[in-house]
Design an enzyme around this catalytic site. Structure first.
Site, PDB file in Angstrom:
ATOM      1  N   THR A 110       0.834  -1.202   0.000  1.00 30.24           N
ATOM      2  CA  THR A 110       0.000   0.000   0.000  1.00 30.24           C
ATOM      3  C   THR A 110       0.871   1.254   0.000  1.00 30.24           C
ATOM      4  O   THR A 110       0.663   2.169  -0.815  1.00 30.24           O
ATOM      5  CB  THR A 110      -0.941  -0.002   1.238  1.00 30.24           C
ATOM      6  OG1 THR A 110      -1.791  -1.140   1.145  1.00 30.24           O
ATOM      7  CG2 THR A 110      -1.769   1.261   1.318  1.00 30.24           C
ATOM      8  N   HIS A 135       4.522 -10.412   2.225  1.00 33.37           N
ATOM      9  CA  HIS A 135       3.631 -11.267   3.022  1.00 33.37           C
ATOM     10  C   HIS A 135       2.621 -12.010   2.144  1.00 33.37           C
ATOM     11  O   HIS A 135       1.903 -12.887   2.622  1.00 33.37           O
ATOM     12  CB  HIS A 135       2.933 -10.459   4.125  1.00 33.37           C
ATOM     13  CG  HIS A 135       1.855  -9.530   3.684  1.00 33.37           C
ATOM     14  ND1 HIS A 135       0.528  -9.875   3.706  1.00 33.37           N
ATOM     15  CD2 HIS A 135       1.885  -8.254   3.211  1.00 33.37           C
ATOM     16  CE1 HIS A 135      -0.208  -8.849   3.286  1.00 33.37           C
ATOM     17  NE2 HIS A 135       0.599  -7.850   2.971  1.00 33.37           N
ATOM     18  N   THR A 190      13.813   5.131   9.906  1.00 37.67           N
ATOM     19  CA  THR A 190      14.823   4.081  10.110  1.00 37.67           C
ATOM     20  C   THR A 190      14.362   2.784   9.452  1.00 37.67           C
ATOM     21  O   THR A 190      13.235   2.337   9.678  1.00 37.67           O
ATOM     22  CB  THR A 190      15.025   3.859  11.628  1.00 37.67           C
ATOM     23  OG1 THR A 190      15.354   5.115  12.205  1.00 37.67           O
ATOM     24  CG2 THR A 190      16.124   2.849  11.900  1.00 37.67           C
ATOM     25  N   CYS A 212     -17.433  -4.174   5.604  1.00 38.52           N
ATOM     26  CA  CYS A 212     -17.703  -2.747   5.795  1.00 38.52           C
ATOM     27  C   CYS A 212     -17.906  -2.470   7.277  1.00 38.52           C
ATOM     28  O   CYS A 212     -17.882  -3.379   8.096  1.00 38.52           O
ATOM     29  CB  CYS A 212     -18.874  -2.281   4.937  1.00 38.52           C
ATOM     30  SG  CYS A 212     -20.441  -2.924   5.446  1.00 38.52           S
TER      31      CYS A 212
END
Ligand code: PLP
Length: 402
Positions: free
Chosen positions: A82, A218, A253, A346
């Protein structure tokens, strides 16, 4: 101290929700734990442990780069696909000043793409133009070509084209190499969300020809909390988090342990992909699953099943069982310890039908009964067989109520 993880469900269920996430492999968990102990220093620190962390980080970067055919300096580590997508789209479009430009994308993209584009539109920087697709959800490059030409004709220069590589709901693969060629001919930046492609199908950025490409590990048995943004040498973008890390492209970092574990996931996926018999065996498993579902459930609709193997992911089966609501089906399957998915949850806790399946223009009863069954390279034939029997029995029960 009490165990903060209350339950361990990982061995309990048949996981057919692998497009959402996958279980990290033992080698990945081992690398993550080892790196959390051993390389916890800041890779930007000048002291020796910091420099060792830097060397570890750069080794991981080289591994990830090799995995997708990139140069190490073209790899930017982020927190997720994302974040990579939002950076590529918002950072890529914001490099232009002056009048708003068009951003070409499809109605079949992941929410990360749509919402990044919408945020640019709302702030007056860009106008979204949706490229059409066919009934299976394929976006042929000619449509992109026509769309760019139409934008040029109305003096709306195109800032970027963003088309996903593999669809997360249907598993349909897009002709991204051809789309990249069309974009290059027009001198338009091309971003592809390759989150569902990388790790399942070989991905070589040199052959694809995208300017920017996003994914996270992932989805193929790596850890969460790390994403990758490939930025082709010379491609320009304004960083969302300005600062010194990641060659000035993403401040913060670096999450060295997760990155190390992510690189291990890339190595393991690379080894798996190098044996072509693995993919053939997985395609056969997907076809077996579809054939069994079809033989046990009358009037089942298998999305995109008419497409050739080269146009579909091996791990995604999206089916509609008219008369058996997707929401009820998922609850019943969950009671049988089978994880599957449909659309998006939702705020009321119920399920919104999939935006992607809706965009395919299917009838309402097909839309409301569509479920996604996505497996991984670890899923066994026995698990698939047991899941198919369970789905068939739930379908019979739900249909008996109608
Ligand atoms: N793009 C696609 C096609 C996806 O399927 C997903 C996750 O489901 C994402 C992007 C977002 O990935 P992440 O969870 O790493 O942010």
């Amino acid at each position: 101290m009490a165990d903060p993880v209350a339950h361990d469900v990982s061995d309990m269920c048949i996981d057919l929700d692998c497009n959402a996430t996958t279980r990290p492999l033992p080698e990945v968990v081992c690398a993550l734990t080892h790196a959390m102990h051993g390389v916890h220093h800041n890779p930007s620190s000048l002291h020796r442990p910091g420099q060792l962390a830097r060397a570890t980080l750069e080794r991981a970067r080289a591994t990830v780069a090799r995995f997708i055919g990139a140069r190490p300096e073209e790899i930017v580590f982020t927190s997720s696909a994302t974040e990579s997508i939002v950076t590529a789209i918002v950072g890529g479009v914001r490099q232009y000043s002056g009048a708003p430009r068009a951003i070409l994308t499809t109605r079949l993209e992941h929410a990360a793409v749509i919402e990044a584009a919408e945020s640019l539109e709302k702030s007056g920087v860009a106008e979204i133009v949706y490229v059409d697709h066919d009934a299976n959800g394929r976006v042929e490059s000619e449509r992109v070509d026509t769309c760019i030409a139409a934008c040029n004709q109305r003096s709306m220069p195109v800032a970027m084209v963003s088309v996903h590589a593999a669809n997360n709901e249907t598993g349909v693969l897009q002709p991204i190499n051809e789309i990249a060629k069309v974009c290059a001919q027009h001198g338009v930046v091309f971003h592809t969300d390759a989150t569902q492609l990388v790790g399942k199908v070989g991905c070589d950025v040199g052959k694809i020809g995208a300017d920017t490409l996003s994914f996270s590990m992932h989805k193929f048995h790596g850890p969460r909390g790390v994403g990758v943004l490939y930025v082709r040498r010379g491609a320009k973008m304004i960083p969302l988090f300005p600062g010194s890390q990641e060659q000035g492209r993403r401040a913060g970092t670096e999450n060295v342990p997760e990155i190390v574990a992510g690189a291990v996931a890339c190595d393991l996926a690379g080894a798996w992909l190098s044996d072509t018999s693995h993919r053939a065996e997985r395609v056969a498993l997907r076809n077996h699953m579809e054939a069994r579902l079809r033989s046990l459930i009358e009037n089942i609709v298998v999305h995109a099943e008419g497409l050739p193997d080269g146009h579909r992911l091996w791990n995604t089966v999206n089916v509609a069982i008219p008369g058996a609501s997707a929401e009820q089906m998922l609850v019943m399957l969950s009671e049988k310890n089978i994880c599957a998915s449909a659309g998006a949850a939702c705020s009321s806790g119920s399920i919104e039908p999939s935006r992607v399946v809706r965009a395919l223009g299917v009838p309402e009863d097909v839309l409301n009964s569509s479920i996604r069954l996505s497996f991984s390279r670890m899923t066994t034939r026995d698990e698939i067989d047991r899941a198919v029997v369970a789905i068939a029995s739930c379908a019979a029960r739900l249909r008996s109520f109608v």
